[in-house]
Design a protein around this motif. Structure first.
Motif, mmCIF file in Angstrom:
data_model
loop_
_atom_site.group_PDB
_atom_site.id
_atom_site.type_symbol
_atom_site.label_atom_id
_atom_site.label_comp_id
_atom_site.label_asym_id
_atom_site.label_seq_id
_atom_site.Cartn_x
_atom_site.Cartn_y
_atom_site.Cartn_z
ATOM 1 N N MET A 13 27.588 41.802 35.598
ATOM 2 C CA MET A 13 28.990 41.560 35.259
ATOM 3 C C MET A 13 29.885 42.393 36.158
ATOM 4 S SD MET A 13 28.784 41.588 31.095
ATOM 5 C CE MET A 13 30.552 41.331 31.002
ATOM 6 N N GLU A 14 31.117 41.944 36.291
ATOM 7 C CA GLU A 14 32.091 42.704 37.058
ATOM 8 C C GLU A 14 32.224 44.097 36.457
ATOM 9 O OE1 GLU A 14 36.876 42.544 38.176
ATOM 10 O OE2 GLU A 14 35.936 40.911 37.040
ATOM 11 N N THR A 16 31.971 48.746 37.502
ATOM 12 C CA THR A 16 31.622 49.861 38.408
ATOM 13 C C THR A 16 30.247 50.376 38.011
ATOM 14 O OG1 THR A 16 33.953 50.460 38.647
ATOM 15 C CG2 THR A 16 32.315 52.114 39.254
ATOM 16 N N ILE A 39 31.447 45.986 49.723
ATOM 17 C CA ILE A 39 31.577 44.658 49.118
ATOM 18 C C ILE A 39 31.423 43.646 50.226
ATOM 19 C CG2 ILE A 39 33.111 43.115 47.850
ATOM 20 C CD1 ILE A 39 34.450 45.601 46.680
ATOM 21 N N LEU A 61 32.002 46.427 41.806
ATOM 22 C CA LEU A 61 31.443 45.084 41.867
ATOM 23 C C LEU A 61 32.470 44.107 41.298
ATOM 24 C CD1 LEU A 61 28.950 43.383 42.607
ATOM 25 C CD2 LEU A 61 28.169 43.685 40.236
ATOM 26 N N PRO A 62 33.345 43.532 42.171
ATOM 27 C CA PRO A 62 34.343 42.567 41.675
ATOM 28 C C PRO A 62 33.647 41.300 41.182
ATOM 29 C CG PRO A 62 34.898 43.422 43.868
ATOM 30 C CD PRO A 62 33.497 43.823 43.588
ATOM 31 N N ASP A 63 34.436 40.459 40.571
ATOM 32 C CA ASP A 63 33.917 39.191 40.064
ATOM 33 C C ASP A 63 33.469 38.323 41.231
ATOM 34 O OD1 ASP A 63 33.339 37.200 38.164
ATOM 35 O OD2 ASP A 63 35.258 36.211 38.611
ATOM 36 N N ASP A 64 32.334 37.716 41.037
ATOM 37 C CA ASP A 64 31.804 36.765 42.003
ATOM 38 C C ASP A 64 31.677 37.382 43.403
ATOM 39 O OD1 ASP A 64 30.711 34.354 42.787
ATOM 40 O OD2 ASP A 64 32.665 33.478 43.310
ATOM 41 N N SER A 65 31.138 38.598 43.450
ATOM 42 C CA SER A 65 30.968 39.296 44.729
ATOM 43 C C SER A 65 29.606 39.998 44.753
ATOM 44 C CB SER A 65 32.081 40.322 44.941
ATOM 45 O OG SER A 65 33.344 39.705 44.973
ATOM 46 N N ASN A 67 27.683 43.536 46.238
ATOM 47 C CA ASN A 67 27.811 44.869 46.829
ATOM 48 C C ASN A 67 26.491 45.160 47.552
ATOM 49 O OD1 ASN A 67 27.752 47.867 47.063
ATOM 50 N ND2 ASN A 67 29.741 47.680 46.024
#
Length: 395
Positions: A13-14, A16, A39, A61-65, A67
């Protein structure tokens, strides 16, 4: 993990996150410089704490990304081992001994090792080899190099002396799992109190990891295997794997004496003051030259027996002396006595041996003496020409 061995944590999930490296349970690995990732397609993110070598924190960890490229580095330790053996080549007659040292170096690491230097300090008080000899003949308590180090582990040092110049070889390189060997020979002249004593010595090896830049070193273990504990674990520094190499010369002095008597020059029959010639065969059966060799014989008298200045190992010498027989010797029918020989080795140790001999003087036949009776007159009552059993004759 993917095909390149990278760890993947999908479907998070989005938020840290933090990554922590658990103990990989692999020996001989050291923490390296860790790197926080980024990212994918964007900016760097994450932080490597200064007080930790196994965590990366603040990983965004942003949404739909994704790392990516968070890296924990583990660096294999550069490891090198050294074994040293010594063999006595010769026990010399003057009390010195020659020995050859063989040193084996092995690379136990996962990278090549460069700049290998093997060093061996020989000089010093017991149990070391003594003082470097400055000339010949050698003095007790000194040593000298008689064969310079070979080039097996780099360039052998032609000027090696085991004292101020104690690098045996320098500039060596070993690939992973490779070994190299270097040899050199010494001559040692023990002091009187170390004839049978041990001469202990250890060498050292050092080098630099070709990739890690780490310095690795080891103290030699006695023998030919740098990792001699049988575990084949590639750790040459464990207990029992740093034992000194010991030389025990053990030269033994020995002397023998054989005494024999020669009566061929005696008169017949034997007479008082006839001379028996005694031979004393002295042999050096030991490893060392013997000097001040003296034979003691109370019957003949020590002053009447020649001395021997020196005898090299394996050499024999015969001296002779005479003895005038006495009437008691003739009465006994023999002459018995025992002699003793003594000699001194280069370290002041005295050796001796004894030999007894019996020279027979058998009784010899005497000379017959004729007996003649002279008759001056006749006895009354005897016929002329008659002799009785008392040799009394008549006419």
């Amino acid at each position: 993990t993917d095909g390149d061995g990278n760890f993947l944590f999908p479907l998070l999930m989005e938020g840290t996150y933090a990554l922590e490296l658990v103990d990989p349970n692999e020996p001989f690995l050291e923490p390296g410089t860790n790197t926080a990732g980024l990212i994918e397609g964007g900016s760097d993110t994450g932080m490597v704490p200064a007080d930790s070598d196994n965590t990366i924190t603040m990983i965004a960890l942003p949404d739909d990304s994704d790392n990516i490229n968070n890296v924990f580095r583990l660096i294999p330790e550069a490891r090198i081992g050294l074994a040293k053996s010594g063999v006595i080549d010769a026990l010399n007659a003057d009390g010195t001994f020659d020995a050859t040292y063989t040193l084996v170096v092995e690379n136990f690491g996962l990278e090549a090792v460069n700049n290998i230097t093997v060093s061996d300090a020989l000089a010093g008080m017991a149990p070391a080899l003594g003082t470097l000899s400055t000339g010949l003949p050698m003095q007790k308590g000194t040593y000298r190099i008689i064969t310079a180090p070979s080039n097996g582990c780099g360039t052998g040092n032609a000027g090696y002396d085991g004292d101020a110049n104690d690098d045996i070889s320098t500039g060596g390189t070993l690939a992973v799992g490779a070994t190299c060997t270097v040899t050199f020979s010494v001559q040692v002249f023990p002091t009187d109190d170390r004839v049978d004593g041990n001469f202990n010595n250890q060498a050292t090896v050092s080098g630099t990891g070709a990739l890690s830049g780490q310095t690795t070193e080891d103290l030699s273990d006695d023998g030919t295997d740098p990792d001699a504990d049988g575990s084949v674990d590639g750790d040459p520094t464990e207990a029992g794997e740093n034992d000194p190499t010991i030389l025990t010369p053990g030269a033994d002095p020995e002397i023998t004496l054989v005494k024999t008597g020669d009566t061929s020059g005696l008169t017949a029959p034997f007479q008082e003051n006839d001379l028996i010639t005694y031979s004393f065969l002295v042999t050096n059966n030991g490893d060392l030259t013997l000097t001040n060799i003296e034979i003691s014989d109370p019957l003949i008298g020590d002053a009447n027996i020649p001395t021997i200045d020196s005898l090299a190992p394996g050499i024999s010498e015969t001296v002779t002396a005479t003895y005038p027989i006495t009437q008691p010797n003739l009465d006994d029918g023999e002459v018995f006595n025992e002699a003793t020989v003594t000699g001194t080795d280069p370290f002041g140790r005295e050796v001796e041996d004894a030999s007894a001999t019996t020279t027979d003087l058998p009784q010899q036949p005497g000379v017959a003496v004729p007996k003649t009776a002279v008759i001056s007159g006749d006895r009354p009552g005897r016929e002329p020409g008659f002799c009785d059993r008392h040799a009394t004759c008549g006419r």
